[in-house]
Design a protein around this motif. Structure first.
Motif, mmCIF file in Angstrom:
data_model
loop_
_atom_site.group_PDB
_atom_site.id
_atom_site.type_symbol
_atom_site.label_atom_id
_atom_site.label_comp_id
_atom_site.label_asym_id
_atom_site.label_seq_id
_atom_site.Cartn_x
_atom_site.Cartn_y
_atom_site.Cartn_z
ATOM 1 N N ALA A 37 0.827 -1.208 0.000
ATOM 2 C CA ALA A 37 0.000 0.000 0.000
ATOM 3 C C ALA A 37 0.862 1.258 0.000
ATOM 4 C CB ALA A 37 -0.930 -0.002 1.197
ATOM 5 N N GLY A 55 0.991 3.915 -3.027
ATOM 6 C CA GLY A 55 0.665 5.312 -2.744
ATOM 7 C C GLY A 55 1.771 6.259 -3.169
ATOM 8 N N HIS A 114 1.646 6.634 -6.931
ATOM 9 C CA HIS A 114 0.465 7.405 -7.325
ATOM 10 C C HIS A 114 0.732 8.890 -7.140
ATOM 11 C CE1 HIS A 114 -2.613 3.880 -6.756
ATOM 12 N NE2 HIS A 114 -1.733 3.665 -7.726
ATOM 13 N N THR A 127 0.789 1.070 -13.032
ATOM 14 C CA THR A 127 -0.213 1.936 -12.418
ATOM 15 C C THR A 127 -1.231 2.337 -13.478
ATOM 16 O OG1 THR A 127 0.931 4.009 -12.937
ATOM 17 C CG2 THR A 127 1.525 2.920 -10.866
ATOM 18 N N THR A 172 -7.703 0.368 -11.829
ATOM 19 C CA THR A 172 -8.057 1.619 -11.153
ATOM 20 C C THR A 172 -7.089 1.901 -10.011
ATOM 21 O OG1 THR A 172 -9.536 0.565 -9.553
ATOM 22 C CG2 THR A 172 -10.478 1.189 -11.689
ATOM 23 N N ASP A 173 -7.085 3.167 -9.557
ATOM 24 C CA ASP A 173 -6.250 3.549 -8.415
ATOM 25 C C ASP A 173 -6.613 2.743 -7.176
ATOM 26 O OD1 ASP A 173 -4.764 5.361 -9.812
ATOM 27 O OD2 ASP A 173 -5.873 7.125 -9.136
ATOM 28 N N ALA A 174 -7.899 2.530 -6.940
ATOM 29 C CA ALA A 174 -8.325 1.785 -5.756
ATOM 30 C C ALA A 174 -7.828 0.347 -5.812
ATOM 31 C CB ALA A 174 -9.845 1.818 -5.641
ATOM 32 N N GLU A 175 -7.921 -0.278 -6.974
ATOM 33 C CA GLU A 175 -7.446 -1.655 -7.108
ATOM 34 C C GLU A 175 -5.941 -1.745 -6.910
ATOM 35 O OE1 GLU A 175 -10.802 -3.258 -10.318
ATOM 36 O OE2 GLU A 175 -8.943 -2.295 -11.001
ATOM 37 N N ASP A 176 -5.229 -0.725 -7.382
ATOM 38 C CA ASP A 176 -3.787 -0.711 -7.219
ATOM 39 C C ASP A 176 -3.404 -0.491 -5.760
ATOM 40 O OD1 ASP A 176 -1.114 -0.762 -7.806
ATOM 41 O OD2 ASP A 176 -1.039 1.246 -8.658
ATOM 42 N N ALA A 177 -4.019 0.513 -5.122
ATOM 43 C CA ALA A 177 -3.683 0.839 -3.738
ATOM 44 C C ALA A 177 -4.009 -0.307 -2.787
ATOM 45 C CB ALA A 177 -4.412 2.110 -3.320
ATOM 46 N N GLN A 178 -5.099 -1.017 -3.055
ATOM 47 C CA GLN A 178 -5.527 -2.103 -2.173
ATOM 48 C C GLN A 178 -4.964 -3.461 -2.586
ATOM 49 O OE1 GLN A 178 -9.806 -1.913 -2.185
ATOM 50 N NE2 GLN A 178 -9.811 0.285 -1.733
ATOM 51 N N GLN A 182 -5.723 -5.352 -5.107
ATOM 52 C CA GLN A 182 -6.786 -6.300 -5.439
ATOM 53 C C GLN A 182 -6.340 -7.249 -6.556
ATOM 54 O OE1 GLN A 182 -10.546 -4.402 -6.152
ATOM 55 N NE2 GLN A 182 -10.423 -3.115 -4.334
#
Length: 327
Positions: free
Chosen positions: A127, A131, A134, A186, A204-210, A212
């Motif tokens: 994470a 981050g 990003h 990314t 997506t940013d959320a999938e990358d940050a988490q 997934q």
């Protein structure tokens, strides 16, 4: 000078210092004068040592064959043979070069790339690493003239890649008989290199940050693993590199990532944070309106501003990779 710069690779040392001026012209003229003078003096010296009348008689009809005729014929034959070999080789080389220039590498190489290593103690989780990159991507995107930016673990034709197995049938025992090139990316990476998204979407940013379990695959994998299926979005994959089983969210065009002349293996793109545990840093790819090198200092300053904890390096144009591969 501009024509020469377009012809020779940017990887040639001091490529940016190529120039032509009066000093160069004077130097070339002096060398030409010395060469002409030397060759003229050599001819005069040889004539002065020859009995002219005897040489003329030796070459006349009455005198029969001139002295040295056999050696001259052998020399001329060797020259003709060598000329044919060189001409054939040049023609084949030109043909190969023309064929290579017609190859579509699957991406647009007019991109500036920079390796931005991270300080592991400060960014020791997926994470935190995701981050960090990003923030780097978003900060560089604010620079005037930047049209697209993305981060990846590798870039095409760089000479390095990640290789491991994958499987589409999760009901079988893992064997990983099929191999693919893996790469962490990314959101924005495909846009920066103009790699076309043929089905589905980008990560997506959320999938990358988490972190997934989602992947984007290339058209080669989709065509060979799911033959005859027009839509593979949502299909599962068992992945190598210790990654979780993932579902496909997008399909992109095949990229000549290893060799410019042929497709080698299918390609799998995972969220960049999931693969950084195996790498020493991310490669930032930046597309700029105009000359990308003109924004180099601003881009490096933006990376320092975000703070990776380590110095940026390996600044180069992605087109240099293409040139080196073609060479």
């Amino acid at each position: 000078v501009e024509v020469i710069r377009r012809v020779i690779p940017r990887t040639v040392p001091r490529w940016d210092q190529i120039d032509a001026g009066w000093s160069l012209i004077a130097y070339a003229a002096a060398l030409a004068f010395i060469a002409l003078t030397a060759s003229g003096l050599l001819l005069v010296w040889r004539v002065s040592r020859t009995q002219v009348m005897g040489a003329l008689r030796a070459g006349s009809i009455q005198g029969g064959r001139a002295e040295g005729t056999t050696s001259r014929l052998v020399l001329a034959g060797a020259q003709v043979a060598l000329t044919l070999v060189l001409a054939f080789g040049c023609a084949q080389l030109a043909r190969s070069a023309a064929n290579l220039r017609s190859v579509d590498p699957g991406f647009d190489a007019n991109v500036l790339t920079l390796r931005a290593p991270y300080d592991f103690p400060r960014h020791n989780t997926d994470a935190l690493r995701a981050g960090l990159y990003h923030r780097i991507r978003d900060r560089i995107a604010q620079i005037p003239g930047v049209t697209a930016v993305g981060v990846s673990t590798h870039v095409p034709l760089s000479g390095s890649t990640m290789l491991d197995g994958y499987e589409a049938d999760l009901s079988k025992e893992p064997s990983f008989a099929q191999a693919a090139n893996y790469q962490g990316v990314t959101p924005g990476y495909f846009n920066a290199l103009r790699i076309p998204i043929l089905q589905g979407r980008d990560i997506t940013d959320a999938e990358d940050a988490q972190g997934q379990p989602v992947v984007v695959v290339d058209e080669t994998l989709a065509r060979t693993v799911f033959p005859g299926e027009p839509d593979v979005i949502g299909r599962p994959l068992r992945l190598g590199w210790g990654l979780e089983n993932a579902r496909i969210v997008g399909v992109v065009g095949h990229v000549q990532s290893i060799e410019i002349g042929q497709q080698v293996r299918p390609q799998i793109y995972a969220p960049v944070g999931n693969l950084f545990q195996f790498q020493n840093g991310g490669i930032v790819s930046v597309r700029v309106a105009g000359d990308p090198m003109s924004r180099r200092e601003e881009i490096e300053a933006a990376i320092r501003e975000v703070g990776t904890g380590r110095a940026t390096g390996q600044v180069a144009m992605l087109s240099d990779n293409v040139t080196a591969a073609m060479s």
